[in-house]
Design a protein around this motif. Structure first.
Motif, PDB file in Angstrom:
ATOM      1  N   SER A  27       0.842  -1.192   0.000  1.00 51.33           N
ATOM      2  CA  SER A  27       0.000   0.000   0.000  1.00 51.33           C
ATOM      3  C   SER A  27       0.882   1.247   0.000  1.00 51.33           C
ATOM      4  O   SER A  27       2.008   1.228   0.483  1.00 51.33           O
ATOM      5  CB  SER A  27      -0.873   0.005   1.244  1.00 51.33           C
ATOM      6  OG  SER A  27      -0.073   0.261   2.368  1.00 51.33           O
ATOM      7  N   ILE A  34       0.586   3.648   1.734  1.00 50.14           N
ATOM      8  CA  ILE A  34       0.764   4.137   3.103  1.00 50.14           C
ATOM      9  C   ILE A  34       2.083   3.648   3.694  1.00 50.14           C
ATOM     10  O   ILE A  34       2.900   4.432   4.179  1.00 50.14           O
ATOM     11  CB  ILE A  34      -0.449   3.700   3.950  1.00 50.14           C
ATOM     12  CG1 ILE A  34      -1.717   4.345   3.360  1.00 50.14           C
ATOM     13  CG2 ILE A  34      -0.273   4.069   5.409  1.00 50.14           C
ATOM     14  CD1 ILE A  34      -3.022   3.806   3.877  1.00 50.14           C
ATOM     15  N   LEU A  73       5.095   1.055  10.053  1.00 50.43           N
ATOM     16  CA  LEU A  73       3.806   1.705  10.207  1.00 50.43           C
ATOM     17  C   LEU A  73       3.225   1.493  11.607  1.00 50.43           C
ATOM     18  O   LEU A  73       3.147   0.370  12.089  1.00 50.43           O
ATOM     19  CB  LEU A  73       2.882   1.060   9.177  1.00 50.43           C
ATOM     20  CG  LEU A  73       1.616   1.762   8.781  1.00 50.43           C
ATOM     21  CD1 LEU A  73       1.947   3.149   8.283  1.00 50.43           C
ATOM     22  CD2 LEU A  73       0.933   0.954   7.682  1.00 50.43           C
ATOM     23  N   PHE A  98      -2.335   5.224  10.849  1.00 52.56           N
ATOM     24  CA  PHE A  98      -2.513   6.100   9.691  1.00 52.56           C
ATOM     25  C   PHE A  98      -3.976   6.463   9.546  1.00 52.56           C
ATOM     26  O   PHE A  98      -4.848   5.775  10.072  1.00 52.56           O
ATOM     27  CB  PHE A  98      -2.060   5.400   8.401  1.00 52.56           C
ATOM     28  CG  PHE A  98      -2.852   4.159   8.101  1.00 52.56           C
ATOM     29  CD1 PHE A  98      -2.466   2.924   8.599  1.00 52.56           C
ATOM     30  CD2 PHE A  98      -4.015   4.220   7.322  1.00 52.56           C
ATOM     31  CE1 PHE A  98      -3.209   1.771   8.341  1.00 52.56           C
ATOM     32  CE2 PHE A  98      -4.764   3.070   7.068  1.00 52.56           C
ATOM     33  CZ  PHE A  98      -4.357   1.848   7.570  1.00 52.56           C
ATOM     34  N   ARG A 130      -6.632   0.787   2.696  1.00 59.01           N
ATOM     35  CA  ARG A 130      -6.455   0.927   4.141  1.00 59.01           C
ATOM     36  C   ARG A 130      -6.296  -0.427   4.829  1.00 59.01           C
ATOM     37  O   ARG A 130      -5.489  -0.575   5.731  1.00 59.01           O
ATOM     38  CB  ARG A 130      -7.607   1.733   4.722  1.00 59.01           C
ATOM     39  CG  ARG A 130      -7.381   3.212   4.428  1.00 59.01           C
ATOM     40  CD  ARG A 130      -8.444   4.070   5.013  1.00 59.01           C
ATOM     41  NE  ARG A 130      -9.632   4.076   4.176  1.00 59.01           N
ATOM     42  CZ  ARG A 130     -10.763   4.654   4.517  1.00 59.01           C
ATOM     43  NH1 ARG A 130     -10.859   5.239   5.679  1.00 59.01           N
ATOM     44  NH2 ARG A 130     -11.793   4.648   3.695  1.00 59.01           N
ATOM     45  N   GLN A 169      -5.157  -3.133   3.432  1.00 55.57           N
ATOM     46  CA  GLN A 169      -3.841  -3.664   3.065  1.00 55.57           C
ATOM     47  C   GLN A 169      -2.750  -3.039   3.935  1.00 55.57           C
ATOM     48  O   GLN A 169      -1.881  -3.732   4.472  1.00 55.57           O
ATOM     49  CB  GLN A 169      -3.550  -3.397   1.583  1.00 55.57           C
ATOM     50  CG  GLN A 169      -2.230  -4.022   1.141  1.00 55.57           C
ATOM     51  CD  GLN A 169      -1.940  -3.829  -0.338  1.00 55.57           C
ATOM     52  OE1 GLN A 169      -2.719  -3.206  -1.064  1.00 55.57           O
ATOM     53  NE2 GLN A 169      -0.830  -4.359  -0.802  1.00 55.57           N
ATOM     54  N   ALA A 170      -2.827  -1.705   4.092  1.00 56.41           N
ATOM     55  CA  ALA A 170      -1.836  -1.042   4.933  1.00 56.41           C
ATOM     56  C   ALA A 170      -1.899  -1.578   6.360  1.00 56.41           C
ATOM     57  O   ALA A 170      -0.877  -1.753   7.020  1.00 56.41           O
ATOM     58  CB  ALA A 170      -2.059   0.465   4.929  1.00 56.41           C
ATOM     59  N   PHE A 171      -3.105  -1.869   6.798  1.00 51.09           N
ATOM     60  CA  PHE A 171      -3.263  -2.390   8.153  1.00 51.09           C
ATOM     61  C   PHE A 171      -2.586  -3.761   8.274  1.00 51.09           C
ATOM     62  O   PHE A 171      -1.876  -4.044   9.232  1.00 51.09           O
ATOM     63  CB  PHE A 171      -4.745  -2.476   8.504  1.00 51.09           C
ATOM     64  CG  PHE A 171      -5.023  -2.961   9.888  1.00 51.09           C
ATOM     65  CD1 PHE A 171      -4.618  -2.231  10.991  1.00 51.09           C
ATOM     66  CD2 PHE A 171      -5.694  -4.161  10.089  1.00 51.09           C
ATOM     67  CE1 PHE A 171      -4.869  -2.682  12.277  1.00 51.09           C
ATOM     68  CE2 PHE A 171      -5.960  -4.620  11.381  1.00 51.09           C
ATOM     69  CZ  PHE A 171      -5.543  -3.876  12.474  1.00 51.09           C
ATOM     70  N   GLU A 188      -0.169  -4.753   6.497  1.00 48.87           N
ATOM     71  CA  GLU A 188       1.276  -4.509   6.461  1.00 48.87           C
ATOM     72  C   GLU A 188       1.767  -4.058   7.833  1.00 48.87           C
ATOM     73  O   GLU A 188       2.854  -4.415   8.270  1.00 48.87           O
ATOM     74  CB  GLU A 188       1.599  -3.452   5.394  1.00 48.87           C
ATOM     75  CG  GLU A 188       1.459  -4.003   3.977  1.00 48.87           C
ATOM     76  CD  GLU A 188       1.297  -2.913   2.913  1.00 48.87           C
ATOM     77  OE1 GLU A 188       1.034  -3.257   1.762  1.00 48.87           O
ATOM     78  OE2 GLU A 188       1.436  -1.720   3.256  1.00 48.87           O
TER      79      GLU A 188
END
Ligand code: ADP
Ligand code: ADP
Ligand code: SF4
Ligand code: SF4
Ligand code: SF4
Lengths: 264, 369, 467, 257
Positions: free
Chosen positions: A81, A83, A119, A122, B359, B361-363, B365
């Motif tokens: 992502s 992010i 991360l 976010f 979102r 996916q980022a989570f 990650e």
């Protein structure tokens, strides 16, 4: 060892080639209708500069729009992502950074990372494109200037005329409305940038920014938005010497380097 | 699976058509607090209102507003555009302010001959329990009168028994994911939950038995992270399926169409009292006041048993109950060491799915998975 | 937590309102023009604007008693801790008289506090709002509650000892916000539920809940509810009711002799100081000013372009200036649905009859009565229709406070029914009652003008542009 | 006969109508931009020239719309609600509801049998459902708005647009193109989603017997057709170019002066 990162945005696409721990080459282009085409073109460009081909990369990561298709087409081995990538990229250029405000053409994100650039938290704008680069694009077009001029122009302002309309598209008419009433473009530019910052602040508050803070994405180049944000947060943000638009692709390349060990 | 798909893909499914053909009356309800057994005992087919992710609401929006929950707007739309014309009656509940608005407008714009309001208390103390017992009695009276039903304790006990069976079977499937390998995905579980309110109880028992029969032969599903999901009343199976494709499987949930369905603890023996307890004491819904600690404990226990890696809490835009509850829950889950993602979403298939996926996916990650 | 937002909200809403009012309280009962000018110069812009309008000669007498009343309320809250009393936070729809009847309890009303903050403070309430957003709360909650909550949670403000949720059953946002605060700060929450049932059965359940609440209050206060206290408060409640009704009657006059801003004074009294001498004084001075207006020739010959009633909330940010603007444009602001409490005199025969009366007035209090009814639309519409007829309203406005899901969900129905039953049109707006950034005042004013001239008066709004 | 001139300064287009009694002599239109006085002057001279009328012959110049008070040339201004109602009253006397869809808002105007305004309602917070939305999308697809109807006619299905935001919709649409969907099908979907927003506005006043649609978007039959299918009540086509409805109404109100 060479690693690649590709970031396809709504307006621009970037590729970064990382050699060990340094940026070896990079490219930025305007996007093509199809994200896979954008990815192919921009990556090829970045490689060609150093006479390389895709095969020379030992791992490549794609991010942004169409990141999965890009992987399916074999241009990258993994997708991540935006992010994570912006977080990672910003951390690499500024290891002390903990909060990253990334504003692109359609997205605005506030990203928190830990001391290793991982991360932590976010937020991202959801339903509405009101606080994104697109707003600035529409506004500068309405003022008849380029988006690059929007920041500098606002420093000439005598006063600040903020936009009251929420919608990016409708602020166009609001600007007309003020111009008709004789407002100066500089005052409007200042208002536009402040309005933009106000909308971004709504997101910033949601994560609770922690120092140090920096900006990435195209809008980071707008000094006036940056100043307004600093004022609203009551703190200075860090700057760096890499093009703010390539941070996502850089992060992707850094993650590629990280992943190589795991995936091979 | 095809039976299931047809149940979760269309509102007027084959069971509805069969019921109509044999003259069985169908009564719609929306909230988990509605005692279905009473309807079963009255010989009716209780049908749980759902919108199956349909996001078009132009007729509903003439009544409800942009500031109302999309799930309610979608349900109202289906009520107004004729999709729900097969309902012979509707039971209103004061689940939340949006739901109340949905029912009121429905009754205003397209009135039904049978429209009964079950007033569910917002507290679960002894006084409220007495009040709710009365509500159930009033419901029985109303059904008897309007549909000529003859609800008695015997029938109620029978109905409770079938629902207990259903709950036990559901629990078995649900908890099959907690041991080790996951053979049933989260969205399949949700399909079952959505199906539950779409056919008569005895038929559902058969369907469940069939499903359990296939469990053995199923292959384990690849799982990148074990997720807990919770929040808004949602029946968007497609959405959950899309999100699960990213590799995070839903192994436990607190959705209204989900893991709360088979909580049925009760001590009273007399059927009406028993029902009141089943429905009021076990309503793990943010509409209930003074019992957040209970809800929190229920969720934490599930998270522990299901060995969850992270939690995703949804709320529909403009949903007050889940919007606020999720913030508190997030704080408590994070205290317990679990990473949490809050997601505000618009109800309706595919709306902004790309942005939701980014979102999630980022989570994942962030979970390092 | 959120360090940057926390800094920004350093001083709480309560403390700031308190310090402003302690200054105002010291003002002489009658201000000369120079004194007023002087005061305005030292105040920050947002406060100065409000004070200029509030203290203008025509209403100064009433404003002064109003300010005194609120100062007393704030002081009592402030002093509670030292004197060992407990502070109870309650929403606006909870009638405070029962709390006034306890020696050891002091009420404070969320919405009154927020409104004062928004009206009187620099920067209005937005910093607290921001703080609440920082916690992750959705932006579609009620700003009145969110601002108050933000102020309390930022930890810099007063701490109540208990929270009453008087909205359980009639408003999710309100009760849920209160629940959130009570969980976060660890305060006891007392829930008073109203069943959505208009019949005697509903009232019986409510009564039971109310008695249960009294027991909880007694426990909190460490005292029993004393008959003599109850009686004393009840007598004053009856005086308030009487005055309230007199003001109601006066509003029937054409042109309306009751200044628009008084609707705020009246409901603030209802929400905070009902059954107190200060409350009586405020209502008395409102009545005196209105009677004077009624008798004044100049006032009676005033042109009334429209008599407008807000069917639910109104706008409370920039409120004082906004009401002035309406007046200047000859629009009589007849108040909002916060007037629709319909108090009845209490029967003073016994403790039971007094309590019964108080329970009925809680049952009929604003919002509880309308949104907490069996049907959200039915009672609400009936009340609007009634008030239209009583006060000769010729136009109504729905401010569209975006968090108000109940009214939003039946607004269409209400507008159509009101038109059908009375012929009176409703203007539907969108905005936030307590935060100016949702819809700017200029936009609201423009819509109202178009409505008044084209819809209510049907004469159009012909504006000359050239001599 | 009296000659009057109506000027409607819209959010996107400024329109002028020159009226002789109730007969239209000429009309003119141009984009609204920053330079206001010049634009209006240009329009006025254009209609006067085309109508063969000298400025002295014009009894009243009436302005309406967003910048109405700034039109120095006007004798007076009127609210657009009044102008739209006047135009409908004159051209379609028994029509209760006029749905005006302009560049930036949808306004429902409800009239009584006398043609007086009973109520109005405007939706202008978000570009979804506005004329601008359609413009942004069709230009992203490379379709000139003049050719929109023609293009939609070739559609064999409707591709649903899931997002309501004009900005996001633009990129969603581009992704449909990438997935090989046909432009007409995508545009048909956009018209459908636009029509839905209009429908919910129109229904808000309850059922009406007769309605008409005005404003620039009323020229797009792909949208009006959907409205016709889904709204109960009889659709009355606006007898003149609907984009000029407000300007026409303004000129009519000038006649009454
Ligand atoms: N030189 C510049 N000066 C100021 N703003 C810029 C500049 N370049 C780009 N921008 C802004 O950045 C935005 C694009 O950011 P970018 O990160 O490239 O978006 P995306 O990743 O979505 O393609 C534009 O909308 C524009 O507003
Ligand atoms: N041929 C056309 N050229 C331009 N816009 C058109 C055309 N046909 C229809 N439209 C629609 O009309 C809209 C403008 O309508 P208009 O009533 O003039 O708006 P406003 O009064 O707000 O300026 C445009 O946004 C567009 O969607
Ligand atoms: S979420 Fe709660 S109130 Fe809503 S339907 Fe489910 S059980 Fe009822
Ligand atoms: S999602 Fe929220 S608003 Fe919607 S029905 Fe459920 S509780 Fe009510
Ligand atoms: S307000 Fe504008 S930017 Fe926001 S959702 Fe609507 S169209 Fe998009």
């Amino acid at each position: 060892m060479l690693y690649g990162g590709i970031d396809v945005g709504s307006l621009t696409a970037q590729a970064v080639v990382l050699k060990d721990n340094a940026i070896y080459s990079f490219q930025s282009i305007r996007v093509k209708p199809n994200p896979v085409d954008s990815a192919a073109t921009v990556l090829e460009g970045a490689l060609k500069e150093k006479g390389l081909t895709l095969k020379d990369l030992c791992f490549c990561v794609s991010t942004g729009y169409g990141r999965e298709q890009i992987q399916k087409e074999g241009l990258s081995r993994e997708n991540m992502s935006e992010i994570s990538c912006h977080g990672k990229g910003a951390w690499w250029v500024l290891p002390q950074v903990r909060t990253i405000i990334d504003i692109g053409g359609q997205d605005a994100k506030v990203i928190r990372v830990d001391k290793d650039g991982e991360l932590v938290n976010f937020v991202m704008n959801d339903k509405c494109a009101a606080g994104t680069g697109r707003f600035l694009d529409v506004m500068s077009k309405t003022l008849g200037i380029s988006v690059e001029e929007l920041g500098p122009l606002s420093f000439k302002a005598q006063q600040v005329i903020e936009m009251s309309n929420r919608c990016s598209i409708f602020c166009e008419t609001e600007v007309h409305h003020y111009l008709q009433r004789g407002a100066s473009p500089a005052d409007l530019a200042a208002g536009i940038n402040r309005t933009m910052a106000g909308r971004v602040m709504a997101l910033v508050r949601r994560v609770g920014p922690e120092k140090e803070i920096t900006m990435t994405g195209g809008v980071a180049k707008n000094q006036s938005v940056r100043k307004e944000l600093e004022k609203a947060m009551g703190t200075r943000m860090l700057t760096y010497h890499v093009d703010s638009q390539i941070i996502g692709a850089l992060g992707a390349a850094l993650i590629a380097r990280q992943l190589r060990g795991v995936k091979q | 699976m095809t039976v299931l798909n047809s149940l979760t893909g269309v509102i007027k499914n084959e069971y509805v058509q069969q019921a109509r053909a044999r003259g069985q009356k169908i009564v719609g309800y929306a909230c988990l607090a509605t005692p279905r057994e009473v309807l079963d005992a009255a010989g009716l087919f209780p049908y749980r209102l759902k919108a199956l992710g349909k996001g078009e609401t132009e007729m509903a929006d003439a009544y409800l507003s942009r500031f109302n929950c999309g799930f309610c707007r979608s349900c109202l739309q289906l009520g107004l555009d004729g999709t729900y014309d097969f309902l012979d009656g509707i039971i209103e509940t004061n689940g939340c302010d949006h739901l109340r608005g949905m029912f009121e407008n429905w009754q205003y714009a397209a009135p039904r001959s049978f429209f009964h309001y079950v007033r569910v208390p917002h507290l679960a103390d002894a006084d409220s329990m007495r009040w709710f017992v009365e509500e159930i009695e009033l419901l029985i009276e109303a059904l008897n009168e309007h549909f000529g039903a003859d609800v008695n304790d015997y029938k109620l006990n029978k109905a409770i028994e079938i629902q207990d069976q259903i709950a036990a079977k559901m629990r078995r499937i649900y908890e099959s994911r907690w041991g080790g390998e996951i053979k049933v995905s989260g969205h399949e579980i949700m399909s079952l939950m959505v199906a539950e309110g779409s056919l008569p109880a005895p038929d559902f028992v058969k369907l469940l038995d069939g499903f359990i029969g296939t469990l053995e032969d199923r292959k384990p599903i690849n799982c990148r992270a074990r997720l807990f999901m919770g929040g808004a009343a949602t029946d968007e199976i497609g959405l959950i399926a899309e999100l699960e494709q990213l590799g995070g499987l839903m192994v436990a949930d607190s959705f209204c169409f989900g893991g709360r369905l088979f909580l049925r603890e009760a001590v009273a023996k007399a059927p009406v009292h028993r029902l009141a307890e089943i429905y009021l004491n076990n309503l793990m819904c943010p509409r209930m006041f003074m019992n957040y600690p209970q809800r929190k404990a229920f969720i934490l226990e599930m998270i522990e048993k299901a060995a969850v890696d992270g939690a995703v809490l949804f709320h529909n835009k403009f949903c007050d109950l889940h919007g606020i509850e999720n913030v508190k829950l997030k704080m408590n889950l994070e205290e317990a060491g679990l990473p949490v993602l809050l997601l505000e979403k618009e109800y309706g298939a595919g709306a902004d799915i790309g942005r939701l996926k980014t979102r999630v996916q980022a989570f994942l990650e962030r979970l390092k998975r | 937590m959120n360090s940057i937002s926390k800094q920004a909200s350093q001083t709480g809403l309560f403390s700031r309102v308190y310090s402003l009012f302690s200054v105002l309280k010291k003002l002489p009962p009658q201000l000369s023009e120079e004194e007023l000018e002087g005061l305005i110069k030292v105040l920050p812009a947002d406060s100065a604007n409000s004070m200029k309008s509030l203290l203008k000669p025509s209403i100064q007498q009433a404003s002064m008693t109003f300010i005194q009343m609120l100062s007393t309320a704030l002081e009592e809250t402030k002093a509670a801790k030292q004197s060992g009393k407990k502070v109870v936070l309650a929403p606006f729809n909870f009638p405070p008289e029962i709390i006034h009847a306890f020696d050891n309890l002091v009420p404070i009303t969320t919405e009154v506090l927020t409104t004062l903050g928004v009206v009187a403070l620099e920067g209005q309430g937005e910093r607290y709002w921001s703080y609440a957003m920082g916690l992750g709360l959705p932006d579609h909650l009620c700003s009145a509650n969110t601002i108050d909550l933000g102020s309390m949670l930022s930890g810099m403000d007063f701490e109540p000892d208990a929270i009453i949720s008087g909205c359980v059953g009639s408003c999710d946002v309100n009760s849920k916000t209160h629940e959130f605060v009570s969980l976060l700060v660890g305060l006891p929450q007392i829930a008073l539920e109203k069943p959505p049932d208009n019949t005697a059965r509903g009232l019986k359940i409510f009564k039971n809940n109310y008695y249960k609440m009294i027991r909880q209050l007694e426990e909190l206060a460490g005292e029993e509810l004393k008959d003599e206290n109850l009686r004393m408060v009840a007598e004053k409640v009856n005086r308030c009711t009487e005055l309230y009704r007199d003001l109601w009657e006066l509003k029937k006059q054409i042109p309306c002799p009751v200044p628009g801003i008084f609707s705020l004074f009246i409901c603030a009294t209802r929400f905070a100081m009902w059954g107190r001498d200060e409350g009586i004084k405020t209502l008395e001075s409102c009545l005196a000013v209105s009677r004077r207006n009624f008798e004044s020739e100049a006032y009676r010959s005033r042109e009334e372009a429209a008599r407008v009633f807000w069917i639910y909330l109104s706008y409370y940010y920039d409120l004082v200036r906004f009401y002035d603007w309406m007046e200047e444009n000859h629009i009589s602001n007849m108040g909002d649905a916060l007037q629709l409490a319909f108090p009845e005199p209490l029967d003073l025969s016994s403790r039971e009859t007094i309590l019964d009366g108080m329970i009925e007035s809680a049952w009929n209090n604003v919002m509880t009565r309308q949104m907490g009814a069996a049907s959200m639309s039915q009672r609400w519409i009936e009340d609007i229709v009634y008030v239209i007829k009583e006060w000769h309203i010729n136009g109504t406005i729905y401010c569209g406070h975006h968090s108000c899901k109940q009214t939003w969900s039946v607004f269409s129905m209400a507008r159509n029914e009101v038109l059908k039953r009375t012929g009176v049109p409703t203007l539907g707006l969108q905005g936030d009652s307590w935060i100016r950034s949702m819809t700017p005042m200029s936009v609201i004013q423009e819509e109202i003008e178009q409505f008044v001239h084209n819809v209510i008066n049907k004469r159009g709004r012909r504006r000359r542009t050239r001599a | 006969m009296t000659i009057t001139l109506g000027l409607d300064v819209g959010s996107l287009f400024t329109k002028a109508v020159l009226l002789d009694g109730s007969r239209i002599l000429t009309t003119a239109i141009r984009e609204t931009s920053g330079n206001f006085t010049r634009e209006v002057e240009d329009l006025i001279s254009r209609v006067l020239a085309a109508g063969g009328v000298s400025r002295e012959d014009v009894a009243e110049i009436v302005s309406t719309g967003q910048g109405d008070e700034l039109v120095e040339q006007a004798h007076f201004c009127e609210d657009d609600v009044a102008c739209i109602a006047a135009a409908t009253r004159h051209l379609l006397p028994d029509t209760e509801l006029t749905i005006e869809i302009g560049g930036q808002s949808i306004t429902g105007v409800l009239s009584n049998p006398q043609g007086e305004v009973v109520n109005f309602m405007r939706n202008d917070k978000c570009a979804s459902g506005s004329g601008r939305f359609i413009e942004v999308i069709s230009s992203a697809l490379g379709i000139n708005i003049d050719l929109l109807d023609e293009t939609v006619e070739q559609a064999s299905k409707k591709i649903a647009v899931s997002t309501q935001c004009a900005v996001f919709a633009e990129s969603e649409i581009i992704s449909h193109v990438n997935q090989g969907e046909a432009v007409p099908d995508i545009l048909a979907g956009v018209c459908d989603s636009m029509a839905r927003i209009v429908i919910s506005q129109a229904l808000r006043f309850g059922p009406v017997e007769r309605y008409t649609v005005t404003g620039g978007v009323a020229r797009l039959s792909s949208i009006v057709k959907i409205l016709q299918e889904r709204l109960h009540g009889q659709y009355r086509p606006f007898p003149i170019d609907p984009q000029f409805a407000a300007a026409y109404g303004a000129a009519l109100l000038g006649q009454q002066e």
